[in-house]
Design a protein around this motif. Structure first.
Motif, PDB file in Angstrom:
ATOM      1  N   SER A  94      -2.188   5.132  -3.044  1.00 26.77           N
ATOM      2  CA  SER A  94      -1.209   5.455  -4.093  1.00 26.77           C
ATOM      3  C   SER A  94      -0.307   6.616  -3.696  1.00 26.77           C
ATOM      4  O   SER A  94       0.840   6.699  -4.147  1.00 26.77           O
ATOM      5  CB  SER A  94      -1.926   5.763  -5.404  1.00 26.77           C
ATOM      6  OG  SER A  94      -2.823   6.864  -5.241  1.00 26.77           O
ATOM      7  N   ALA A  95      -0.811   7.533  -2.868  1.00 28.30           N
ATOM      8  CA  ALA A  95      -0.025   8.712  -2.497  1.00 28.30           C
ATOM      9  C   ALA A  95       0.843   8.474  -1.269  1.00 28.30           C
ATOM     10  O   ALA A  95       1.452   9.419  -0.752  1.00 28.30           O
ATOM     11  CB  ALA A  95      -0.961   9.892  -2.245  1.00 28.30           C
ATOM     12  N   MET A 144       3.022   4.874   7.748  1.00 23.24           N
ATOM     13  CA  MET A 144       2.771   5.272   6.362  1.00 23.24           C
ATOM     14  C   MET A 144       2.494   6.773   6.305  1.00 23.24           C
ATOM     15  O   MET A 144       1.608   7.270   6.992  1.00 23.24           O
ATOM     16  CB  MET A 144       1.572   4.492   5.804  1.00 23.24           C
ATOM     17  CG  MET A 144       1.181   4.876   4.388  1.00 23.24           C
ATOM     18  SD  MET A 144      -0.407   4.142   3.903  1.00 23.24           S
ATOM     19  CE  MET A 144       0.031   2.405   3.834  1.00 23.24           C
ATOM     20  N   THR A 145       3.256   7.473   5.498  1.00 22.93           N
ATOM     21  CA  THR A 145       3.049   8.905   5.308  1.00 22.93           C
ATOM     22  C   THR A 145       2.274   9.134   4.017  1.00 22.93           C
ATOM     23  O   THR A 145       2.720   8.740   2.939  1.00 22.93           O
ATOM     24  CB  THR A 145       4.400   9.651   5.242  1.00 22.93           C
ATOM     25  OG1 THR A 145       5.106   9.445   6.472  1.00 22.93           O
ATOM     26  CG2 THR A 145       4.183  11.136   5.022  1.00 22.93           C
ATOM     27  N   ILE A 158       0.239  10.852   8.939  1.00 19.17           N
ATOM     28  CA  ILE A 158       1.081   9.697   9.241  1.00 19.17           C
ATOM     29  C   ILE A 158       0.246   8.657   9.972  1.00 19.17           C
ATOM     30  O   ILE A 158      -0.262   8.910  11.068  1.00 19.17           O
ATOM     31  CB  ILE A 158       2.301  10.100  10.081  1.00 19.17           C
ATOM     32  CG1 ILE A 158       3.118  11.162   9.335  1.00 19.17           C
ATOM     33  CG2 ILE A 158       3.165   8.886  10.396  1.00 19.17           C
ATOM     34  CD1 ILE A 158       4.239  11.757  10.143  1.00 19.17           C
ATOM     35  N   TYR A 159       0.085   7.512   9.339  1.00 22.69           N
ATOM     36  CA  TYR A 159      -0.712   6.415   9.906  1.00 22.69           C
ATOM     37  C   TYR A 159       0.229   5.377  10.518  1.00 22.69           C
ATOM     38  O   TYR A 159       1.187   4.924   9.871  1.00 22.69           O
ATOM     39  CB  TYR A 159      -1.567   5.758   8.826  1.00 22.69           C
ATOM     40  CG  TYR A 159      -2.673   6.644   8.307  1.00 22.69           C
ATOM     41  CD1 TYR A 159      -3.961   6.570   8.836  1.00 22.69           C
ATOM     42  CD2 TYR A 159      -2.435   7.566   7.286  1.00 22.69           C
ATOM     43  CE1 TYR A 159      -4.984   7.388   8.364  1.00 22.69           C
ATOM     44  CE2 TYR A 159      -3.455   8.382   6.806  1.00 22.69           C
ATOM     45  CZ  TYR A 159      -4.724   8.288   7.344  1.00 22.69           C
ATOM     46  OH  TYR A 159      -5.736   9.094   6.867  1.00 22.69           O
ATOM     47  N   SER A 160      -0.043   5.013  11.763  1.00 20.48           N
ATOM     48  CA  SER A 160       0.792   4.052  12.480  1.00 20.48           C
ATOM     49  C   SER A 160      -0.069   2.950  13.090  1.00 20.48           C
ATOM     50  O   SER A 160      -1.282   3.132  13.304  1.00 20.48           O
ATOM     51  CB  SER A 160       1.593   4.747  13.588  1.00 20.48           C
ATOM     52  OG  SER A 160       2.374   5.802  13.065  1.00 20.48           O
ATOM     53  N   SER A 185       4.599  -4.969   4.946  1.00 18.38           N
ATOM     54  CA  SER A 185       3.336  -5.039   4.223  1.00 18.38           C
ATOM     55  C   SER A 185       2.245  -4.337   5.019  1.00 18.38           C
ATOM     56  O   SER A 185       2.377  -4.094   6.218  1.00 18.38           O
ATOM     57  CB  SER A 185       2.948  -6.502   3.985  1.00 18.38           C
ATOM     58  OG  SER A 185       1.638  -6.611   3.455  1.00 18.38           O
ATOM     59  N   THR A 186       1.139  -4.007   4.345  1.00 13.46           N
ATOM     60  CA  THR A 186      -0.020  -3.441   5.031  1.00 13.46           C
ATOM     61  C   THR A 186      -1.076  -4.506   5.323  1.00 13.46           C
ATOM     62  O   THR A 186      -2.112  -4.209   5.912  1.00 13.46           O
ATOM     63  CB  THR A 186      -0.665  -2.330   4.188  1.00 13.46           C
ATOM     64  OG1 THR A 186      -1.127  -2.888   2.947  1.00 13.46           O
ATOM     65  CG2 THR A 186       0.320  -1.199   3.915  1.00 13.46           C
TER      66      THR A 186
END
Length: 211
Positions: A51-52, A60-61, A111-113, A127-128
């Motif tokens: 959610s954050a 994704m940060t 930060i997820y990559s 999309s994830t």
């Protein structure tokens, strides 16, 4: 122009093949189910959600909780771990990488990559969702006698299917613990049922018939 002569035996074989696709049999229904299970949108998927996060795609940060007032650092760390509980197992599995960073307001973030393994699994860039396998029919257990209602001939087919092409990372216990239902989805010989419809060229899944 000299007319082409098609041997009678070839015509017979072609007609037999066509008729066999319309037969109500375990083999015919298994073939129709296999085509459906290999079609678009057939992946077994997991879909991380935070959610954050600034977006539900990668990179994704994720904005982190920070220590304020009387909060202890252990409580802050626990809250962050809960927030990223679906992402961190994928980092350990080698599907995602993580690096410290800032969000758009300069607040602390992670930060997820996608890694190379993640790139292979991701379903779309916006999309994830990640593909963790497909189903393959084990056997057709039974089917109802085909009946025609409102011009459509249908049969309800009971069958078992098992997942195939499952990457090793999706079999990890920590990944399966993070995604409710994943372990069950990857179990062998899952019993299921589908309605098949007799189309002009043979039996197909009812969902495809309505498209």
């Amino acid at each position: 122009m000299t007319p082409k002569i098609i041997p009678v035996t070839l015509v017979t074989l072609m007609l037999a093949a066509c008729n066999s696709q319309k037969d109500a049999s375990n083999a015919t229904f298994a073939n129709a189910l296999e085509k459906h299970l290999a079609g678009p949108g057939s992946c077994i998927t997991i879909k991380p959600f935070v959610s954050a996060a600034d977006r539900q795609s990668y990179p994704m940060t994720v904005t982190l909780f920070v220590k304020k007032g009387w909060d202890s650092q252990s409580v802050v760390d626990q809250n962050n771990a809960i927030m990223t509980r679906q992402l961190d197992p994928l980092v350990k599995a080698g599907v995602l990488s993580v690096a410290p960073g800032k969000n758009s307001e300069a607040a602390p973030a992670r930060i997820y990559s996608l890694t190379d393994a993640g790139q292979k699994a991701i379903e779309s860039a916006d999309s994830t969702a990640m593909c963790v396998g497909h189903y393959k029919v084990d056997e057709v257990a039974s089917f109802t006698q085909p009946e025609t209602v409102n011009g459509q001939t249908t049969s309800r087919v009971i069958f078992t299917a098992s997942p195939v092409d499952v990457p090793d990372w999706a079999k990890r216990q920590d990944v399966q613990n993070a995604y409710s239902g994943l372990a069950d989805a990857l179990a062998p010989q899952i019993k299921s049922a589908r309605t098949l419809v007799l189309a002009s060229d043979g039996w197909i899944d009812a969902a495809e018939f309505r498209q």
